[in-house]
Scaffold this motif. Structure first.
Motif, short mmCIF file in Angstrom:
data_model
loop_
_atom_site.label_atom_id
_atom_site.label_comp_id
_atom_site.label_asym_id
_atom_site.label_seq_id
_atom_site.Cartn_x
_atom_site.Cartn_y
_atom_site.Cartn_z
N ILE A 19 -3.33 3.74 -4.75
CA ILE A 19 -3.23 2.45 -4.04
C ILE A 19 -2.51 1.43 -4.92
O ILE A 19 -1.59 0.73 -4.46
CB ILE A 19 -4.64 1.95 -3.64
CG1 ILE A 19 -5.26 2.89 -2.59
CG2 ILE A 19 -4.57 0.52 -3.07
CD1 ILE A 19 -6.72 2.62 -2.29
N ALA A 23 1.01 -0.36 -4.05
CA ALA A 23 0.96 -1.82 -3.92
C ALA A 23 1.88 -2.49 -4.94
O ALA A 23 2.55 -3.47 -4.63
CB ALA A 23 -0.47 -2.32 -4.09
N LYS A 24 1.94 -1.89 -6.14
CA LYS A 24 2.79 -2.44 -7.21
C LYS A 24 4.27 -2.39 -6.83
O LYS A 24 5.05 -3.26 -7.20
CB LYS A 24 2.56 -1.62 -8.49
CG LYS A 24 3.00 -2.30 -9.77
CD LYS A 24 2.63 -1.44 -10.96
CE LYS A 24 3.88 -0.98 -11.67
NZ LYS A 24 3.59 -0.02 -12.72
N ASN A 26 5.33 -2.81 -3.93
CA ASN A 26 5.41 -3.63 -2.72
C ASN A 26 5.48 -2.80 -1.44
O ASN A 26 6.24 -3.10 -0.51
CB ASN A 26 6.62 -4.58 -2.82
CG ASN A 26 6.40 -5.83 -1.97
OD1 ASN A 26 5.27 -6.13 -1.62
ND2 ASN A 26 7.46 -6.52 -1.64
N VAL A 27 4.68 -1.75 -1.39
CA VAL A 27 4.56 -0.96 -0.17
C VAL A 27 3.26 -1.39 0.51
O VAL A 27 2.20 -1.33 -0.10
CB VAL A 27 4.52 0.56 -0.48
CG1 VAL A 27 4.27 1.37 0.80
CG2 VAL A 27 5.79 0.99 -1.16
N ALA A 28 3.36 -1.86 1.73
CA ALA A 28 2.15 -2.30 2.44
C ALA A 28 1.39 -1.08 2.93
O ALA A 28 1.95 -0.19 3.57
CB ALA A 28 2.54 -3.18 3.61
N ILE A 29 0.10 -1.03 2.58
CA ILE A 29 -0.73 0.12 2.95
C ILE A 29 -1.81 -0.37 3.92
O ILE A 29 -2.42 -1.43 3.70
CB ILE A 29 -1.43 0.74 1.72
CG1 ILE A 29 -0.38 1.07 0.66
CG2 ILE A 29 -2.23 1.97 2.09
CD1 ILE A 29 -0.99 1.29 -0.70
N ILE B 57 -3.09 -3.82 1.88
CA ILE B 57 -2.81 -4.17 0.48
C ILE B 57 -1.30 -4.19 0.26
O ILE B 57 -0.57 -3.34 0.76
CB ILE B 57 -3.51 -3.19 -0.50
CG1 ILE B 57 -3.26 -3.62 -1.95
CG2 ILE B 57 -3.13 -1.76 -0.27
CD1 ILE B 57 -4.13 -2.91 -2.98
N GLU B 59 1.68 -6.10 -2.81
CA GLU B 59 1.81 -6.46 -4.22
C GLU B 59 0.92 -7.65 -4.61
O GLU B 59 0.38 -7.70 -5.71
CB GLU B 59 3.27 -6.79 -4.52
CG GLU B 59 3.62 -6.71 -5.98
CD GLU B 59 5.07 -7.05 -6.22
OE1 GLU B 59 5.77 -7.43 -5.27
OE2 GLU B 59 5.50 -6.95 -7.37
#
Lengths: 306, 75
Positions: A19, A23-24, A26-29, B57, B59
């Motif tokens: 995750i 997220a780092k 910039n992929v929206a999960i 979620i 960045e």
């Protein structure tokens, strides 16, 4: 792409790490679920290449589970269904073409200059144009701003925009109860059409009326039979006969000359008719009067006599 | 970034005890349906509850849904 697709991956490894990794970058999960050491994540199809690259770079095992929502790619669709795309586009083009206004018709003007109303309409639309309801309301408002107009209604009939106008009553039309004027025949003829807006009509279709005869009286009868003064106002059409006389002194030559002049006179009469007038036919009589020949030509015309 | 986030590095918003939004997070430290740990600048946030899950979620922003019973901040 019209509808966004969602792609579900099952990624093996530490959940928090996966995750955080995505997220780092910039992929929206959406809603990551953990099952048997595997993390199931849903991402947008736009991020597909990016996600797969990240996971490969970081040595993560992944599996594509499901593609949610069928995305529609216009280019792909167009290539695959070129014929149907063509049919749809041409149908839409024909529809919009048939709904496009090319003519403007102004109805109901008597006193106001027609060009003034045309200009007002053309300030809102420039044919050919697809006219919406909002645009028609705008046209109505613009035309209403012209002095002397009390009601405007615009409607589409085929490819023509018809603007119906009711003018305000002029000072003459306004009711002067002291000096009520009846509507009288301007010419002698046989009534063919009657439209009464106010007053009591004294004639009927088929009646023969003489010049100056009262056609619409300036009153109406109430239930008790009492006469109530009102404005006599209406439109009456009648078949009238116009006479033209041609006189010839020479009996021998008149025939040829008359035929020529008859054609010429008929042409002139037809050309001289206004929009409201209708040519019905002609007949003539020839008679001897004191050694000369008198030819009378009669033209039957339907015209407005009041 | 608004004033709060600029001044205090992160911002937590709780909506009705059922939704929690953390802006300015630094990732998850642990994740299961009873406890979620979120790293923030200068510490860690621990959420406990039932049926907790990360709804979204990216960045900068993290939205957690579920029944939140406690929230702890540690340095």
């Amino acid at each position: 792409m019209i509808f966004r697709e969602k792609i579900e991956y099952a990624i093996t490894g530490n959940v928090e790490y996966i995750i955080n990794l995505l997220a780092k970058h910039n992929v929206a999960i959406n809603r990551p679920i953990v099952k048997n050491d595997r993390c199931f994540v849903k991402i947008s199809s736009n991020d597909r290449e990016k996600v797969e690259k990240i996971l490969k770079n970081y040595g993560k095992k992944f599996e594509l589970i499901k593609v949610y929502g069928k995305g529609i790619n216009i280019k792909k669709l167009a290539k695959k269904h070129l014929f149907w795309v063509g049919v749809i586009i041409s149908t839409l083009a024909i529809f919009f073409y048939s709904q496009t206004i090319i003519n403007v018709q102004i109805i109901g003007l008597k006193r106001i200059d027609e060009s003034t109303v045309y200009q007002a309409v053309l300030s809102e639309i420039k044919p050919p144009i697809y006219v919406t309801k909002n645009l028609m309301n705008k046209i109505e408002k613009t035309v209403m701003n012209i002095d002397g107009i009390s009601y405007v209604s615009a409607k589409k009939e085929g490819r023509t925009l018809k603007v119906n106008i009711v003018e305000e009553l002029s000072k003459i039309d306004k009711l002067d109860t002291q000096n009520l004027i009846s509507v009288k025949a301007s010419e002698e003829g046989m009534i063919t059409k009657i439209v009464v807006y106010g007053g009591t009509c004294l004639v009927k279709v088929g009646d023969k009326v003489s010049k100056g005869q009262e056609l619409i009286a300036p009153y109406h009868l109430n239930a008790d039979g009492d006469k109530k003064p009102t404005l006599a106002f209406g439109k009456i059409e009648a078949k009238i006969t116009k006479e033209i006389q041609l006189t010839y002194s020479n009996e021998r030559e008149y025939n040829e000359r008359f035929l020529q002049e008859y054609d010429e006179q008929t042409r002139l009469v037809k050309e001289g008719l206004s929009k409201d007038e209708k040519y019905l036919g002609t007949h003539f009589f020839v008679k001897n009067v004191d050694k000369s020949i008198v030819c009378s030509i009669y033209y039957d015309i339907i015209t407005r006599i009041a | 970034m608004n004033f709060i986030k600029e001044s205090f590095n992160y911002k937590i918003t709780i909506i009705g005890g059922k939704e929690l939004c953390i802006e300015g997070h630094k990732g998850l430290s642990h994740y299961n349906e009873n406890e979620i740990g979120v790293r923030v600048k200068g510490g860690n946030i621990t959420l406990t509850g039932d049926g907790l899950y990360v709804n979204e979620i990216n960045e900068d922003e993290l939205i957690i849904k579920g029944k939140v019973s406690s929230l702890g901040v540690s340095k």
